[in-house]
Design an enzyme around this catalytic site. Structure first.
Site, PDB file in Angstrom:
ATOM      1  N   PHE A   1      -7.988  23.316  30.938  1.00 12.24           N
ATOM      2  CA  PHE A   1      -8.775  24.544  31.081  1.00 12.24           C
ATOM      3  C   PHE A   1      -8.705  25.318  29.783  1.00 12.24           C
ATOM      4  O   PHE A   1      -7.614  25.633  29.300  1.00 12.24           O
ATOM      5  CB  PHE A   1      -8.232  25.392  32.234  1.00 12.24           C
ATOM      6  CG  PHE A   1      -9.105  26.573  32.541  1.00 12.24           C
ATOM      7  CD1 PHE A   1     -10.208  26.437  33.373  1.00 12.24           C
ATOM      8  CD2 PHE A   1      -8.851  27.823  31.989  1.00 12.24           C
ATOM      9  CE1 PHE A   1     -11.041  27.521  33.655  1.00 12.24           C
ATOM     10  CE2 PHE A   1      -9.675  28.904  32.253  1.00 12.24           C
ATOM     11  CZ  PHE A   1     -10.770  28.754  33.098  1.00 12.24           C
TER      12      PHE A   1
ATOM     13  N   ASP B   1      -3.776  24.835  22.632  1.00 17.65           N
ATOM     14  CA  ASP B   1      -4.162  26.026  23.389  1.00 17.65           C
ATOM     15  C   ASP B   1      -2.896  26.560  24.057  1.00 17.65           C
ATOM     16  O   ASP B   1      -2.449  26.032  25.075  1.00 17.65           O
ATOM     17  CB  ASP B   1      -5.226  25.626  24.417  1.00 17.65           C
ATOM     18  CG  ASP B   1      -5.627  26.786  25.319  1.00 17.65           C
ATOM     19  OD1 ASP B   1      -4.885  27.790  25.376  1.00 17.65           O
ATOM     20  OD2 ASP B   1      -6.671  26.684  25.988  1.00 17.65           O
TER      21      ASP B   1
ATOM     22  N   LYS C   1      -3.994  36.001  26.840  1.00 17.12           N
ATOM     23  CA  LYS C   1      -3.210  36.375  28.018  1.00 17.12           C
ATOM     24  C   LYS C   1      -2.082  37.358  27.732  1.00 17.12           C
ATOM     25  O   LYS C   1      -2.313  38.547  27.639  1.00 17.12           O
ATOM     26  CB  LYS C   1      -2.683  35.112  28.701  1.00 17.12           C
ATOM     27  CG  LYS C   1      -3.786  34.368  29.466  1.00 17.12           C
ATOM     28  CD  LYS C   1      -3.206  33.462  30.507  1.00 17.12           C
ATOM     29  CE  LYS C   1      -4.230  32.644  31.258  1.00 17.12           C
ATOM     30  NZ  LYS C   1      -4.858  33.342  32.365  1.00 17.12           N
TER      31      LYS C   1
HETATM   32  C1  LIG Z   1      -4.813  27.423  28.708  1.00 15.63           C
HETATM   33  C2  LIG Z   1      -5.913  28.432  28.844  1.00 15.63           C
HETATM   34  N1  LIG Z   1      -6.823  28.533  27.879  1.00 15.63           N
HETATM   35  C3  LIG Z   1      -7.824  29.422  27.946  1.00 15.63           C
HETATM   36  C4  LIG Z   1      -7.960  30.256  29.023  1.00 15.63           C
HETATM   37  C5  LIG Z   1      -9.087  31.238  29.063  1.00 15.63           C
HETATM   38  O1  LIG Z   1      -8.616  32.512  28.820  1.00 15.63           O
HETATM   39  P1  LIG Z   1      -9.529  33.792  29.136  1.00 15.63           P
HETATM   40  O2  LIG Z   1      -9.678  33.858  30.621  1.00 15.63           O
HETATM   41  O3  LIG Z   1      -8.764  34.944  28.554  1.00 15.63           O
HETATM   42  O4  LIG Z   1     -10.832  33.565  28.459  1.00 15.63           O
HETATM   43  C6  LIG Z   1      -7.026  30.198  30.055  1.00 15.63           C
HETATM   44  C7  LIG Z   1      -7.174  31.068  31.226  1.00 15.63           C
HETATM   45  O5  LIG Z   1      -6.659  30.819  32.292  1.00 15.63           O
HETATM   46  C8  LIG Z   1      -5.980  29.253  29.967  1.00 15.63           C
HETATM   47  O6  LIG Z   1      -5.068  29.138  30.938  1.00 15.63           O
END
Ligand SMILES: Cc1ncc(COP(=O)(O)O)c(C=O)c1O
Length: 387
Positions: free
Chosen positions: A136, A221, A250
Site C-alpha cells: 500500500f 516506503d 503519518k
Molecule cells: C506504507 C504506506 N504508504 C503510504 C501510505 C499513504 O499515506 P497517506 O494516507 O498519508 O497518503 C500509507 C497509508 O496508510 C501507508 O501505510
C-alpha cells in the site's frame, strides 16, 4: 431534533470509507474521549500517526507558538523550521536531501517521479518500478497503481504504466521481473495496511544487493514504519542497509499533516521546477514535526517502542489467533475464522480501539508512549472480546 454527527456525515461527506459508530471530541496521552465523555484506550493512534499520543504538551506548545508567529509562506521563500527539520531527518537517517509534502501518497509520488527522472537520465530511459502484491503506497492514481491491491486501483482504470508487481519476501521474483526497463524496486519494510507482514530475515539486504548489482534505485516506503515505530528510527536499520530514496509521513507531524521524501545524492535528481507542493513543509507542520522528533529522542521512545512492542507481542499469544506477527509497536494477529470485525466492535464497546484490517486480521499501532500498564489493560479487554 438536531441531527447526530453520523447523520450529518451521511448527508455532507463523500462516502469513501466506513466509520465506526463513535465521535471523538478530545484525547490525552493514549486515551480518547467521545461526546458523552466516555474513555477509550487507543491502540490505533490515527492509523500509526499519533506517535506521542493525543495532546502531547510539547507538540501543543510548538504548534501554538508557531501558529502565533508564522503558519505559511509557500516555498517561494526560505523558512527556518523547514530547513532545521530536513537537517534533523538527514542526521537520523542517511546522507540525503529532503522534499516536504503533506501525506504519504504525495511523498511516494515524489519518489516515483524521482525514479522516472533518474531512469530517463541515468539508466537509458528505464521507467518500470517493481513493487509487491499486497503493498500500500497511497490513494493517488500512481500510488494505487504502485500498491499491489486491485480493489484500490481497478475502479479507476486506465492506470499509469510502469509498475510490475511481485510477491513480497521473494527475492527470486524481483530478480526474474528485472529487465532493461526496470528503474527501481519500491517496498514497505513491513507491509502495514494489508495486516502487518514483516520483511523476512535477509530479504531487504538481498534486495539492496540486487539493486546495487543492477544499477536500480531502492525506494523504501517508511510512511508507516518510520520514526521509531518498529523499535529503530527507521525499519531498514534492522537490516543494516540504507535505501536510495525513503518516504515518510503519518507519525512525522504527530497528527499535523506532513510528508517527506529523502533521496541520497545518486537519486536526488530534481532540479528547480521539477516538483512542488504549496503547503509542503510549511512552518506549522515542520514545527510540529521538530517537536515530535525532539520528544522521541529526549524520552528514549525508540527503545521504549522496542520494549513495549515485545510486551504487546507476547500479550497477544493467548487470544486464540492462528498467527501473531509484527515488529516493535506494529503488531497484528490473525484469526482462523472471520472474527476480526465483531472483535473490533466488542473492543470498542469495552473502551478499546483496535483496527480490523479485514475479516481475519487485527492491527495494533499504538502511540510510542504506551505504558506496560496500558498494554495490560488492553490485553484484559482483548481477552474478553476474544471470548
Ligand atoms: C506504507 C504506506 N504508504 C503510504 C501510505 C499513504 O499515506 P497517506 O494516507 O498519508 O497518503 C500509507 C497509508 O496508510 C501507508 O501505510
Amino acid at each position: 431534533m438536531a441531527q447526530t454527527t453520523p447523520e450529518l456525515a451521511d448527508l455532507y461527506l463523500m462516502q469513501t470509507g466506513r466509520r465506526l459508530p463513535v465521535t471523538f471530541v478530545r484525547g490525552r496521552g493514549c486515551v480518547l474521549f467521545d461526546e458523552a465523555g466516555r474513555e477509550y484506550l487507543d491502540l490505533v493512534a490515527g492509523i500509526a500517526v499519533n506517535l506521542l499520543g493525543h495532546a502531547h504538551p510539547d507538540v501543543v506548545a510548538a504548534v501554538s507558538k508557531q501558529a502565533g508567529q508564522l503558519i505559511h509562506t509557500s516555498n517561494l521563500y526560505f523558512t527556518q523550521p523547514q530547513v532545521e527539520l530536513a537537517q534533523r531527518l538527514v542526521e537520523l537517517s542517511f546522507p540525503s536531501r529532503v522534499f516536504f509534502c503533506n501525506s504519504g501518497a504525495e511523498a511516494n509520488e515524489a519518489a516515483i517521479k524521482l525514479a522516472r527522472k533518474w531512469g530517463a537520465r541515468d539508466r537509458d530511459g528505464a521507467f518500470e518500478i517493481i513493487t509487491t502484491t499486497g503493498s500500500f503506497h497511497g490513494r493517488t492514481l500512481a500510488t494505487v497503481t504502485a500498491g499491489g491491491q486491485h480493489k484500490y486501483s481497478d475502479p479507476f482504470k486506465p492506470l499509469p504504466d510502469g509498475f510490475v508487481h511481485v510477491a513480497y519476501n521473494d527475492i527470486d521474483a524481483i530478480e526474474s521481473a528485472t529487465s532493461a526497463r526496470t528503474v527501481a524496486v519500491m517496498l514497505e519494510p513491513v507491509m502495514g495496511e494489508i495486516g502487518v507482514i514483516p520483511a523476512a530475515s535477509g530479504y531487504l539486504k538481498r534486495v539492496r544487493e540486487w539493486c546495487d548489482k543492477n544499477n536500480l534505485l531502492l525506494i523504501l516506503d517508511e510512511v508507516q514504519t518510520g520514526l521509531g515505530r518498529t523499535g529503530r528510527w527507521f525499519a531498514h536499520q534492522h537490516a543494516d542497509i540504507a535505501p536510495d530514496v525513503m518516504t515518510l509521513a503519518k507519525g512525522l507531524g504527530g497528527g499535523v499533516p506532513i510528508g517527506a521524501c529523502l533521496a541520497n545524492p545518486r537519486a536526488d535528481v530534481f532540479a528547480p521546477g521539477d516538483h512542488g507542493s504549496t503547503f509542503g513543509g510549511n512552518p506549522l507542520a515542520c514545527a510540529a514535526a521538530a517537536a515530535v522528533l525532539h520528544v522521541i529522542e529526549r524520552d528514549g521512545l525508540v527503545g521504549h517502542a522496542a520494549e513495549m512492542g515485545d510486551l504487546l507481542h507476547s500479550s497477544l499469544q493467548d487470544l486464540g489467533a492462528k498467527q501473531v506477527r509484527g515488529l516493535g509497536l506494529m503488531q497484528a494477529f490473525e484469526f482462523e475464522e472471520a472474527r476480526a470485525k465483531p472483535f473490533q466492535q466488542a473492543c470498542l464497546e469495552a473502551g478499546l480501539i483496535v483496527n480490523a484490517v479485514d475479516d481475519h486480521s487485527v492491527r495494533l499501532v499504538p502511540p510510542l508512549i504506551i505504558s506496560a500498564k496500558e498494554i495490560d489493560r488492553a490485553h484484559a479487554i482483548m481477552r474478553k472480546a476474544a471470548g
